[in-house]
Design a protein around this motif. Structure first.
Motif, PDB file in Angstrom:
ATOM      1  N   ILE A   7      44.774  32.793  41.292  1.00 28.84           N
ATOM      2  CA  ILE A   7      46.077  33.446  41.478  1.00 28.84           C
ATOM      3  C   ILE A   7      46.033  34.881  40.982  1.00 28.84           C
ATOM      4  CG2 ILE A   7      48.503  33.404  40.763  1.00 28.84           C
ATOM      5  CD1 ILE A   7      48.231  30.319  40.598  1.00 28.84           C
ATOM      6  N   LEU A   8      45.412  35.095  39.823  1.00 27.38           N
ATOM      7  CA  LEU A   8      45.293  36.448  39.278  1.00 27.38           C
ATOM      8  C   LEU A   8      44.514  37.360  40.217  1.00 27.38           C
ATOM      9  CD1 LEU A   8      44.612  35.781  35.472  1.00 27.38           C
ATOM     10  CD2 LEU A   8      46.562  37.004  36.430  1.00 27.38           C
ATOM     11  N   ALA A  28      44.630  41.872  43.966  1.00 27.16           N
ATOM     12  CA  ALA A  28      44.252  42.456  45.260  1.00 27.16           C
ATOM     13  C   ALA A  28      45.461  42.999  46.001  1.00 27.16           C
ATOM     14  CB  ALA A  28      43.540  41.415  46.108  1.00 27.16           C
ATOM     15  N   THR A  29      46.648  42.381  45.791  1.00 29.76           N
ATOM     16  CA  THR A  29      47.874  42.842  46.463  1.00 29.76           C
ATOM     17  C   THR A  29      48.616  43.900  45.661  1.00 29.76           C
ATOM     18  OG1 THR A  29      49.068  40.960  45.476  1.00 29.76           O
ATOM     19  CG2 THR A  29      48.164  40.676  47.708  1.00 29.76           C
ATOM     20  N   GLY A  30      48.076  44.266  44.475  1.00 27.86           N
ATOM     21  CA  GLY A  30      48.697  45.326  43.669  1.00 27.86           C
ATOM     22  C   GLY A  30      49.906  44.876  42.883  1.00 27.86           C
ATOM     23  N   ALA A  31      49.822  43.715  42.249  1.00 23.60           N
ATOM     24  CA  ALA A  31      50.944  43.193  41.457  1.00 23.60           C
ATOM     25  C   ALA A  31      51.126  43.999  40.174  1.00 23.60           C
ATOM     26  CB  ALA A  31      50.695  41.726  41.123  1.00 23.60           C
ATOM     27  N   GLN A  40      53.838  40.839  35.846  1.00 20.57           N
ATOM     28  CA  GLN A  40      53.585  39.622  36.620  1.00 20.57           C
ATOM     29  C   GLN A  40      52.236  39.002  36.277  1.00 20.57           C
ATOM     30  OE1 GLN A  40      54.098  41.473  40.497  1.00 20.57           O
ATOM     31  NE2 GLN A  40      56.029  40.353  40.819  1.00 20.57           N
ATOM     32  N   LEU A  41      51.221  39.869  36.116  1.00 21.95           N
ATOM     33  CA  LEU A  41      49.902  39.368  35.740  1.00 21.95           C
ATOM     34  C   LEU A  41      49.932  38.715  34.368  1.00 21.95           C
ATOM     35  CD1 LEU A  41      47.682  42.354  36.970  1.00 21.95           C
ATOM     36  CD2 LEU A  41      48.033  40.161  38.102  1.00 21.95           C
ATOM     37  N   GLN A  42      50.680  39.327  33.435  1.00 20.87           N
ATOM     38  CA  GLN A  42      50.791  38.784  32.082  1.00 20.87           C
ATOM     39  C   GLN A  42      51.461  37.411  32.107  1.00 20.87           C
ATOM     40  OE1 GLN A  42      49.504  40.294  29.451  1.00 20.87           O
ATOM     41  NE2 GLN A  42      50.166  38.747  27.975  1.00 20.87           N
ATOM     42  N   GLU A  43      52.468  37.280  32.967  1.00 18.19           N
ATOM     43  CA  GLU A  43      53.170  36.001  33.072  1.00 18.19           C
ATOM     44  C   GLU A  43      52.248  34.899  33.602  1.00 18.19           C
ATOM     45  OE1 GLU A  43      57.123  34.176  35.348  1.00 18.19           O
ATOM     46  OE2 GLU A  43      56.695  36.328  35.414  1.00 18.19           O
ATOM     47  N   ILE A  44      51.385  35.250  34.554  1.00 23.76           N
ATOM     48  CA  ILE A  44      50.441  34.268  35.090  1.00 23.76           C
ATOM     49  C   ILE A  44      49.419  33.869  34.027  1.00 23.76           C
ATOM     50  CG2 ILE A  44      48.660  33.861  36.822  1.00 23.76           C
ATOM     51  CD1 ILE A  44      51.443  33.872  37.963  1.00 23.76           C
TER      52      ILE A  44
END
Length: 533
Positions: A469-470, A475-478, A482-486
């Motif tokens: 998921i990360l 790759a989509t530029g999150a 959002q990355l921290q939440e994942i």
């Protein structure tokens, strides 16, 4: 074939090829050569499954077939070749050390696939190297091809046997199995290929358009209609050549520990000069003159001819006889004695004794190796160990069959008072016993690794999902939030558990490699004792 070897082979086959291949491979190892009909009946598998599994085993040189006089074909498992799977990481690392990342990937691809054509290996390796490069950079096929040629020139890869070409008459029935032949002169001859191109990257999901199936179909059709220029010429890894390299490294290390760095560099140069011309089973290397050795020394190694001659004389006069003098022409002809190196390696079991019996037992065992035969009183005096302790240690090693007792009577009645009792070491027997324990150790390590992975299977799957998921979100530029939440989907205790698992698995892998190094020395020593006249 011991039970420890059979169990280790079974674990290796299951880990690398799955349950079906493991079942057939283990059955062939236990029973010896068998026909296809017997394999199907005894294993209880479907005929199609057995055929596919045998194809996999033959592709990886783990099973051979033999056409019998009556017309049926027998399949035989190669247990020693199965055990070599344990040494695959060492082969790959050696290729990386000698030929950088390109050589590493070439050897890795050949080991993973068993046999491949040169063109297929070059394309696959170029694509894999291009994937790791920065955007805009690609790997040229010519560079990979040059490394492949160097591997063939030094005999690390070799051609596979080809189907023999026999004139076919229209009335003759085709044989049940093809006969494979190879000319020794052609084993390392690389076909002249004009491979032009660069490695390709895998396209991401966003780049794949609706027209991809059509393009892919066209590409597959083009590949199917156009056969590669080296079609039918397959290559495989020359395992004996890697073992020869490991042996040479051991000789250089032994000379360095006994003499000095300069002596080891001279011996390394001699081994490098004769690595292709000397067979891996030869007791000595080809004779080399002092002048040839001097010219072949590394460029940055400043040593004059007179000093080189002194070192060669010193090496030839050494009691261990790593280097021998075979003539006086060309400033003196010298050879490296491989047979004496393996006789020196009889001391390999000594480091095992401090761990199992204590340092004093190791001292006694080393003493018996050097002196051959000793009475108990002589052991006490030479080893400087009290009589009671020496007696206990000798009996302990005697019960474990590391030491044997030889009776030499003075009179025919074998009276104890008139009999000499000499302790000695049966080195080949001790080496075989230690080799058996090494096989058991590796099997235990593999089972422990499988247990650790099985117990943490759920956590490993969760970690893989989070990483996937990360990667897609990056790759989509999150955004960073959002990355921290994942990342927080894996809790702190779970992260610690993952770190402990990774550390334990790394320790087990390192232990397997270390035990395999001991296995290599013991196997080579046992083979050298069997070859002695």
């Amino acid at each position: 074939m011991t039970q420890a070897e059979i169990k280790l082979c079974s674990l290796l086959l299951q880990e690398h090829f799955g349950e079906i291949v493991e079942k057939i491979g283990t059955y062939l190892i236990r029973t010896g050569p068998q026909m296809l009909r017997m394999i199907v009946n005894e294993t209880g598998l479907v005929l199609d499954q057995v055929k596919k599994a045998l194809c996999v085993l033959i592709q990886h040189n783990l099973v051979t077939y033999q056409l019998q006089k009556r017309g049926f074909v027998e399949y035989e498992a190669q247990c020693k070749r199965v055990l070599r799977i344990l040494r695959y990481p060492r082969y790959i690392y050696t290729a990386k050390t000698l030929y950088n990342d390109t050589g590493e990937l070439i050897v890795e691809e050949l080991l993973l696939n068993g046999k491949m054509t040169m063109s297929a290996v070059v394309r696959k390796v170029a694509d894999r190297l291009t994937e790791t490069m920065e955007d805009g950079k690609t790997m040229d096929y010519a560079d990979v091809s040059n490394t492949f040629v160097r591997l063939a020139d030094t005999h690390f890869v070799q051609r596979c046997p080809l189907v023999s070409e026999t004139p076919e008459s229209p009335d003759a029935t085709p044989p049940s199995a093809p006969t494979l032949v190879i000319n020794e002169k052609d084993m390392y001859v690389v076909p002249r290929l004009n491979l032009v191109g660069k490695g390709k990257r895998r396209r991401s999901c966003d780049e794949q358009g609706e027209g991809e199936p059509k393009a892919k179909k066209q590409k597959q059709d083009g590949e199917g209609s156009e056969s590669p220029p080296d079609d039918g010429i397959y290559w495989q890894v020359n395992i004996d050549r890697f073992h020869q390299h490991f042996r040479d490294q051991g000789i250089v290390s032994a000379v360095a520990s006994r003499m000095d760095q300069t002596s080891s560099e001279i011996v390394r140069t001699m081994l490098r000069m004769s690595e292709v011309t000397t067979s891996s089973s030869a007791p000595y290397t080809q004779p080399l003159s002092s002048n040839e050795i001097f010219r072949s020394l590394p460029a940055g190694y400043n040593i004059v001819k007179q000093v080189l001659d002194q070192y060669l004389t010193l090496l030839a006069d050494d009691p261990l006889e790593f280097v021998g003098k075979s003539g006086d022409s060309g400033g003196g002809m010298y050879t490296v004695s491989i047979l004496y190196f393996w006789s020196f390696s009889r001391f390999c079991p000594v480091p095992y004794f401090p761990l199992r019996f204590g340092s004093r037992c190791a001292r006694i065992f080393r003493l018996l190796l050097q002196k051959k035969h000793l009475e108990q009183k002589q052991v006490e005096d030479f080893a400087m160990v009290p009589a009671k302790e020496a007696k206990e240690m000798l009996y302990k090693m005697l019960s474990e069959n590391f030491v044997s007792l030889q009776e030499i009577p003075k009179t025919p009645d074998h009276a104890p008072s008139r009999t000499f009792y000499l302790y000695t070491v049966n080195v080949p027997s001790s080496a075989r016993m230690l080799l058996h324990r090494c096989y058991k150790s590796v099997a235990n390590l593999m089972e422990r690794r499988q247990y650790e992975t099985r117990e943490n299977k759920r956590l490993l799957e969760k970690s893989q999902r989070v990483e996937a998921i990360l990667a897609s979100m990056q790759a989509t530029g999150a955004e960073e939030a959002q990355l921290q939440e994942i990342e927080e989907m894996i809790t702190v205790p779970e992260r610690q558990q993952l770190e402990n698992l990774k550390r334990n698995v790394n320790k087990i892998d390192a232990s397997e490699n270390q035990v395999d190094e001991t296995i290599f020395v013991l196997e080579s020593f046992i083979e050298s004792t069997m070859k002695k006249p």
